[in-house]
Design a protein around this motif. Structure first.
Motif, short mmCIF file in Angstrom:
data_model
loop_
_atom_site.label_atom_id
_atom_site.label_comp_id
_atom_site.label_asym_id
_atom_site.label_seq_id
_atom_site.Cartn_x
_atom_site.Cartn_y
_atom_site.Cartn_z
N THR A 184 24.80 -15.81 -64.47
CA THR A 184 23.57 -15.72 -63.69
C THR A 184 22.76 -14.47 -64.02
O THR A 184 21.60 -14.37 -63.63
N GLU A 205 18.26 -11.96 -62.64
CA GLU A 205 19.44 -12.56 -62.03
C GLU A 205 19.06 -13.83 -61.28
O GLU A 205 18.18 -13.83 -60.43
N ASN A 220 19.75 -16.47 -58.58
CA ASN A 220 20.47 -16.58 -57.32
C ASN A 220 20.14 -17.95 -56.73
O ASN A 220 19.07 -18.15 -56.16
N SER A 275 21.49 -19.63 -54.20
CA SER A 275 21.44 -19.75 -52.74
C SER A 275 20.12 -19.23 -52.17
O SER A 275 19.63 -19.74 -51.17
N GLN A 276 19.55 -18.24 -52.83
CA GLN A 276 18.27 -17.68 -52.38
C GLN A 276 17.10 -18.23 -53.18
O GLN A 276 15.97 -17.82 -52.96
#
Lengths: 115, 114
Positions: free
Chosen positions: A55, A66, A68, A70-71
Motif C-alpha cells: 500500500t 499510501e 488506505n 478503509s479510508q
C-alpha cells in the motif's frame, strides 16, 4: 462510477519542509490510483501509481503515497520539498475493468514552494 | 522522441467558427483520448478511442467530434465554437492493454473563444 476529491486547492510550504497532498476517492469497485504532476506550461506526467500489492508506493522525485482502503484515501507525501517541486498535482482513479482507458481526475492541488 | 504532439499550441476563435485540434503519437499506442482542463475542475474526458475506427464519448462530449482513421492520429473537431469551450485541451495515449495505467500527455492546446 468513480470520483476523486482533492481536499486542498492550494498548498504553500517552505523549502525543505515536508508536505502532504490529500486525495479521497469514491468507487463501488476495486480501483487503480495515480498521482500526476503538471509543471508550468507542460502536459501531465505520471508521478506514481497503485495497482496492487504494497500500500506504500514510491514514485519519482522522492514522492510517495499510501493507499488506505478503509479510508478511501491516497495521500501524496514528500519529506523535504524543493523549489523545483512547484507544480500542480492531480490525483486520478480508474476501475480495474477500464484500466487506463478512463481516468477520472481530481480538481488538482497547486503546490507552491517558498524559499 | 516526439511522443504525443499537439497542434496548434494556441488558438483564438470567434463564436461559431470551426476548427480542428490535431494530435499525433509515434509510440504505436492503440488508446488515445482528449481531455479539457478548466480551473478548479481538473481534467475531464471528452472522447476516447481504443483503436483505429473505434471512438466513444467521455464525460463532456457535447460540441466536439472525433475520428480515428489511423493509429497515429486522433483529431478533435469543434464544429461551431462557443465561449464555454475556452479551455486547455490535452491529448493523451497509452498501450491498449496497459496494466501500468500510465497515460502519455501532449503539451496542450490553449483555445480561446470570443
Amino acid at each position: 462510477a468513480q470520483s476523486v476529491t482533492q481536499l486542498d486547492s492550494q498548498v504553500p510550504v517552505f523549502e525543505e519542509a515536508p508536505v502532504e497532498l490529500r486525495c479521497n476517492y469514491s468507487s463501488s469497485v476495486s480501483v487503480y490510483l495515480f498521482w500526476y504532476v503538471q509543471y508550468p506550461n507542460q502536459g501531465l506526467q505520471l508521478l506514481l501509481k497503485y495497482l496492487s500489492g504494497s500500500t506504500l508506493v514510491k514514485g519519482i522525485n522522492g514522492f510517495e503515497a499510501e493507499f488506505n482502503k478503509s479510508q478511501t484515501s491516497f495521500h501524496l507525501r514528500k519529506p523535504s520539498v524543493h523549489i523545483s517541486d512547484t507544480a500542480e498535482y492531480f490525483c486520478a482513479v480508474s476501475d480495474l475493468l477500464q484500466g487506463a482507458q478512463k481516468l477520472v481526475f481530481g480538481q488538482g492541488t497547486r503546490l507552491t514552494i517558498n524559499p | 522522441n516526439a511522443g504525443v504532439t499537439q497542434t496548434p499550441k494556441f488558438q483564438v476563435l470567434k463564436t461559431g467558427q470551426s476548427m480542428t485540434l490535431q494530435c499525433a503519437q509515434d509510440m504505436n499506442h492503440e488508446y488515445m483520448s482528449w481531455y479539457r482542463q478548466d480551473p478548479g475542475m481538473g481534467l475531464r474526458l471528452i472522447h476516447y478511442s481504443v483503436g483505429a475506427g473505434i471512438t466513444d464519448q467521455g464525460e463532456v462530449p457535447n460540441g466536439y467530434n472525433v475520428s480515428r482513421s489511423t493509429t497515429e492520429d486522433f483529431p478533435l473537431r469543434l464544429l461551431s465554437a462557443a465561449p464555454s469551450q475556452t479551455s486547455v485541451y490535452f491529448c493523451a495515449s497509452s498501450p491498449r492493454l496497459a496494466a501500468t495505467g500510465e497515460l502519455f500527455f501532449g503539451e496542450g492546446s490553449r483555445l480561446t473563444v470570443l
